[in-house]
Design a protein around this motif. Structure first.
Motif: not given
Ligand code: ADP
Length: 393
Positions: A258, A187, A158, A192, A153-155, A184-185, A107, A269-270, A147, A189
């Motif tokens: 994503e 976001v 994170v 998604e 994967y699948d969170g 990362e900041a 990432k 995102n990714e 991260k 949002m």
């Protein structure tokens, strides 16, 4: 080349549901996907014509698998980069190739590369010490998102850090475990999205409608195709962004980008360089499914039409916390009787709590009622009960 069919042979590394559904598409094209699975009983291993058992980190297993196929492709990102490079040096054709895959595996590299191309993403920084996270938190304000650069994967991988104290508690532990990190900041949002495209070695690109992805506990469990209320300009922008990324990174096959939608636009995102959960709706809702498209792309055939047949809701079937009293067979009986229009895709996996066991697709206008029915059907398939608060329409 398969001497019986005269067709080139595709070998997919990984025996999960993505390989299973790619095999399903391969059959219609006169092909039989070859699969490298880790162990018996994996989703694709149960159905594919030729299954080789071996680990995707074992050079000899990969090498001998690759020897029998014309092109190697992947149902996950876990083949180590040096091994991909060695295979490439030995003239094995991998699609996507090692240099593209690197940006789906790491990432931090992905963020640096996309930022270099001016592609919008959240502010980020590499983390080599707790101080890096504290500095970032001061500069961008808490909370921040920490991260694992690879392997998540699948969170999993994170972590939202709400304060300097939380960072001080977690970062040293992750660093000691050798987890490569970035921050990362967080976001703010609206929702998604996912922009799914395909690209062939010839350079042809094709984009499906942009979809909304709904997550529960960091796992994407529902997809709305097309994303409700996403205007034409933003849709086009997201598709162009994804096609541009595919080209800049020389991706071959399906690429899922994503996205986070904010008040101002979209942020990346990714990336996933393979068929993706956000594209399962295409199996019933599009003229060409993502699995067929992936095969067409890796074989350098012209790509199929990505036109939607109808708006579609996809809902994942997730394993229930406890084994349901009713067998899958009985559950299917009831489901088919009550919802004859629901398209069922089960992956042949043993039931385990929270595990992705399948998905359902439901075609038709994206009303609350349709979403409700799709979720109900998916929940029923694993739980044999109607979820709390649900009424049957
Ligand atoms: P994974 O590789 O495990 O899927 P992701 O990087 O996609 O991890 O993150 C999982 C989820 O965490 C995302 O779908 C999103 O909901 C949330 N998330 C990730 N990064 C951010 C961010 N920078 N700001 C806000 N939420 C984020």
């Amino acid at each position: 080349m398969d001497s019986r069919t005269g067709l080139p042979v595709v070998g997919m590394v990984g025996g999960g549901q993505l390989a299973r559904m790619t095999h399903q598409a391969a059959i219609s094209l006169g092909q039989s996907l070859r699969v490298l699975a880790v162990s018996e009983g994996e989703s694709a291993g149960l159905v594919a014509g030729e299954v080789t058992y071996g680990h995707h980190t074992d050079p000899e297993a990969l090498r001998s698998f690759a020897r029998g196929v014309d092109v190697l492709t992947f149902d996950h990102e876990h083949v180590p980069q040096p091994l991909l490079r060695t295979l490439a040096d030995e003239k094995v054709v991998s699609r996507p190739g090692p240099s593209a895959l690197a940006f789906a595996q790491d990432k931090l590299r992905m963020r640096e590369r996309l930022a270099g191309h001016g592609i919008p993403g959240p502010p980020f920084a590499a983390v080599s010490s707790t101080d890096d996270v504290l500095d970032f938190g001061r500069a961008h304000s808490w909370p921040v998102v920490l991260k694992a650069a690879s392997g998540g994967y699948d969170g999993r991988g994170v972590w939202t850090m709400h304060s300097a104290d939380e960072a001080r508690a977690l970062v040293p532990e992750l660093r000691d475990a050798g987890t490569p990190l970035l921050v990362e900041a967080k976001v703010p949002m609206r929702r998604e999205l996912s922009a799914l495209v395909a690209r062939s070695p010839f350079g042809q690109g094709a984009a499906w409608p942009v979809v909304e992805t709904v997550q529960s506990d960091g796992i994407n469990t529902e997809v709305l195709a097309p994303a409700p209320g996403l205007d034409e300009a933003r849709t086009r922008h997201a598709q162009d962004l994804a096609l541009r990324i595919a080209e800049e990174l020389d991706v071959v096959g399906v690429l899922a980008v994503e996205l986070f939608e904010t008040g101002e636009g979209v942020l990346v995102n990714e990336l996933a360089m393979r068929p993706h959960n956000s594209g399962h709706w295409t199996m019933d809702g599009s003229r060409t499914s993502q699995f067929e498209q992936h095969l067409r792309a890796v074989l350098d055939y012209p790509l199929g039409s990505t036109d939607p047949l109808a708006p579609t809701v996809m809902a994942n079937v997730l394993g229930a916390p406890e084994t349901p009293s009713m067998s899958v067979d009985e559950r299917l009986h009831h489901l088919f009787a009550r919802f004859p229009d629901v398209r069922v895709h089960l992956y042949g996996k043993a039931e385990r709590p929270g595990r992705k066991l399948g998905h359902v697709n439901l075609l038709g206008e994206l009303t609350d009622g349709q979403r409700h029915r799709a979720r109900l059907a998916a929940h029923w398939l694993s739980h044999a009960e109607w979820p709390d608060g649900y009424e049957i329409h």
